[in-house]
Design a protein around this motif. Sequence first.
Motif, PDB file in Angstrom:
ATOM      1  N   THR A  31      -1.150   9.190   5.889  1.00  0.00           N
ATOM      2  CA  THR A  31      -1.045   8.364   7.083  1.00  0.00           C
ATOM      3  C   THR A  31       0.025   7.290   6.873  1.00  0.00           C
ATOM      4  O   THR A  31       0.340   6.941   5.729  1.00  0.00           O
ATOM      5  N   PRO A  32       0.563   6.749   7.960  1.00  0.00           N
ATOM      6  CA  PRO A  32       1.502   5.630   7.800  1.00  0.00           C
ATOM      7  C   PRO A  32       0.880   4.476   7.008  1.00  0.00           C
ATOM      8  O   PRO A  32       1.558   3.832   6.213  1.00  0.00           O
ATOM      9  N   ARG A  33      -0.406   4.265   7.205  1.00  0.00           N
ATOM     10  CA  ARG A  33      -1.076   3.187   6.475  1.00  0.00           C
ATOM     11  C   ARG A  33      -1.049   3.443   4.967  1.00  0.00           C
ATOM     12  O   ARG A  33      -0.756   2.546   4.175  1.00  0.00           O
ATOM     13  N   ARG A  34      -1.349   4.688   4.569  1.00  0.00           N
ATOM     14  CA  ARG A  34      -1.349   5.028   3.142  1.00  0.00           C
ATOM     15  C   ARG A  34       0.058   4.904   2.559  1.00  0.00           C
ATOM     16  O   ARG A  34       0.244   4.405   1.445  1.00  0.00           O
ATOM     17  N   ILE A  35       1.049   5.333   3.309  1.00  0.00           N
ATOM     18  CA  ILE A  35       2.429   5.237   2.845  1.00  0.00           C
ATOM     19  C   ILE A  35       2.801   3.768   2.643  1.00  0.00           C
ATOM     20  O   ILE A  35       3.398   3.405   1.628  1.00  0.00           O
ATOM     21  N   ARG A  36       2.424   2.900   3.587  1.00  0.00           N
ATOM     22  CA  ARG A  36       2.691   1.461   3.443  1.00  0.00           C
ATOM     23  C   ARG A  36       1.977   0.878   2.240  1.00  0.00           C
ATOM     24  O   ARG A  36       2.528   0.053   1.510  1.00  0.00           O
ATOM     25  N   GLU A  37       0.733   1.300   2.014  1.00  0.00           N
ATOM     26  CA  GLU A  37      -0.034   0.794   0.869  1.00  0.00           C
ATOM     27  C   GLU A  37       0.658   1.122  -0.450  1.00  0.00           C
ATOM     28  O   GLU A  37       0.671   0.315  -1.369  1.00  0.00           O
ATOM     29  N   PRO A  41       6.101  -1.775   3.419  1.00  0.00           N
ATOM     30  CA  PRO A  41       6.316  -1.595   4.856  1.00  0.00           C
ATOM     31  C   PRO A  41       7.603  -0.857   5.220  1.00  0.00           C
ATOM     32  O   PRO A  41       7.656  -0.180   6.235  1.00  0.00           O
ATOM     33  N   GLU A  42       8.639  -0.949   4.409  1.00  0.00           N
ATOM     34  CA  GLU A  42       9.911  -0.308   4.740  1.00  0.00           C
ATOM     35  C   GLU A  42       9.795   1.212   4.797  1.00  0.00           C
ATOM     36  O   GLU A  42      10.444   1.862   5.593  1.00  0.00           O
ATOM     37  N   ALA A  43       8.970   1.800   3.961  1.00  0.00           N
ATOM     38  CA  ALA A  43       8.893   3.252   3.842  1.00  0.00           C
ATOM     39  C   ALA A  43       8.066   3.904   4.942  1.00  0.00           C
ATOM     40  O   ALA A  43       8.179   5.101   5.167  1.00  0.00           O
ATOM     41  N   ALA A  44       7.244   3.154   5.609  1.00  0.00           N
ATOM     42  CA  ALA A  44       6.342   3.735   6.609  1.00  0.00           C
ATOM     43  C   ALA A  44       7.107   4.362   7.768  1.00  0.00           C
ATOM     44  O   ALA A  44       6.568   5.192   8.486  1.00  0.00           O
ATOM     45  N   GLY A  45       8.362   4.000   7.969  1.00  0.00           N
ATOM     46  CA  GLY A  45       9.134   4.553   9.068  1.00  0.00           C
ATOM     47  C   GLY A  45       9.701   5.936   8.812  1.00  0.00           C
ATOM     48  O   GLY A  45      10.246   6.544   9.713  1.00  0.00           O
ATOM     49  N   ASN A  46       9.594   6.458   7.596  1.00  0.00           N
ATOM     50  CA  ASN A  46      10.121   7.786   7.299  1.00  0.00           C
ATOM     51  C   ASN A  46       9.041   8.824   7.599  1.00  0.00           C
ATOM     52  O   ASN A  46       8.101   8.984   6.815  1.00  0.00           O
ATOM     53  N   PRO A  83       5.633   8.181  -6.316  1.00  0.00           N
ATOM     54  CA  PRO A  83       4.396   7.404  -6.156  1.00  0.00           C
ATOM     55  C   PRO A  83       3.404   8.036  -5.184  1.00  0.00           C
ATOM     56  O   PRO A  83       2.189   7.972  -5.394  1.00  0.00           O
ATOM     57  N   LEU A  84       3.905   8.653  -4.130  1.00  0.00           N
ATOM     58  CA  LEU A  84       3.011   9.273  -3.146  1.00  0.00           C
ATOM     59  C   LEU A  84       2.370  10.542  -3.690  1.00  0.00           C
ATOM     60  O   LEU A  84       1.296  10.942  -3.230  1.00  0.00           O
TER      61      LEU A  84
END
Length: 178
Positions: A31-37, A41-46, A83-84
């Motif tokens: 989810t965008p939330r998991r990506i941000r975590e 915050p910069e990476a959530a847009g990809n 990291p993901l």
Amino acid sequence: MESPPPLLYLDVDGPLIPFGGPAGRQPEYLTPRRIREVLGPEAAGNPLLARLDPRRGARIAGLACRPVWATTWQHEANICVAPLLGLPRLPVLEEPADADPLNPLDALPPGLHWKTPLLVGHAAGGAFAWLDDEIGAADRNWVAAHHTGPALLLRVDPQVGLTEDDFTVLEEWLREPY
């Protein structure tokens, strides 16, 4: 003296981030939330990062090999992808610093992927596997002619990404004595 484990050259787009096919067909695991975590915050847009399946990272980490990024993401793979997937920072296969940025592919035979000579040079005769969605006959011929060690060139379907069948082929190959 025992040989080091084989190298595993990993592409990102296609094998780890499936693409292509009908719109909306690709599953999303993050989810965008998991990506941000994980990344900030910069990476959530990809939107492509959501297609990374963290289970693939665990499978790669469990293989008897030495993974190396072989991707146009280059060092960004360690910042955004590793990291993901739960992977540590991996070495990165880089184009040589003296490559001509205006004509980098001029010297390559038709159909040969730009990574192929780099992989062969980096492996230096040692065993390696290469997971990529752009492997073709020219790459197989180049490796057969220029690499003295064992090599597995495994073409991954970019619309699906790495599958259990791909991991089975890779694991069977890695069980061979090198």
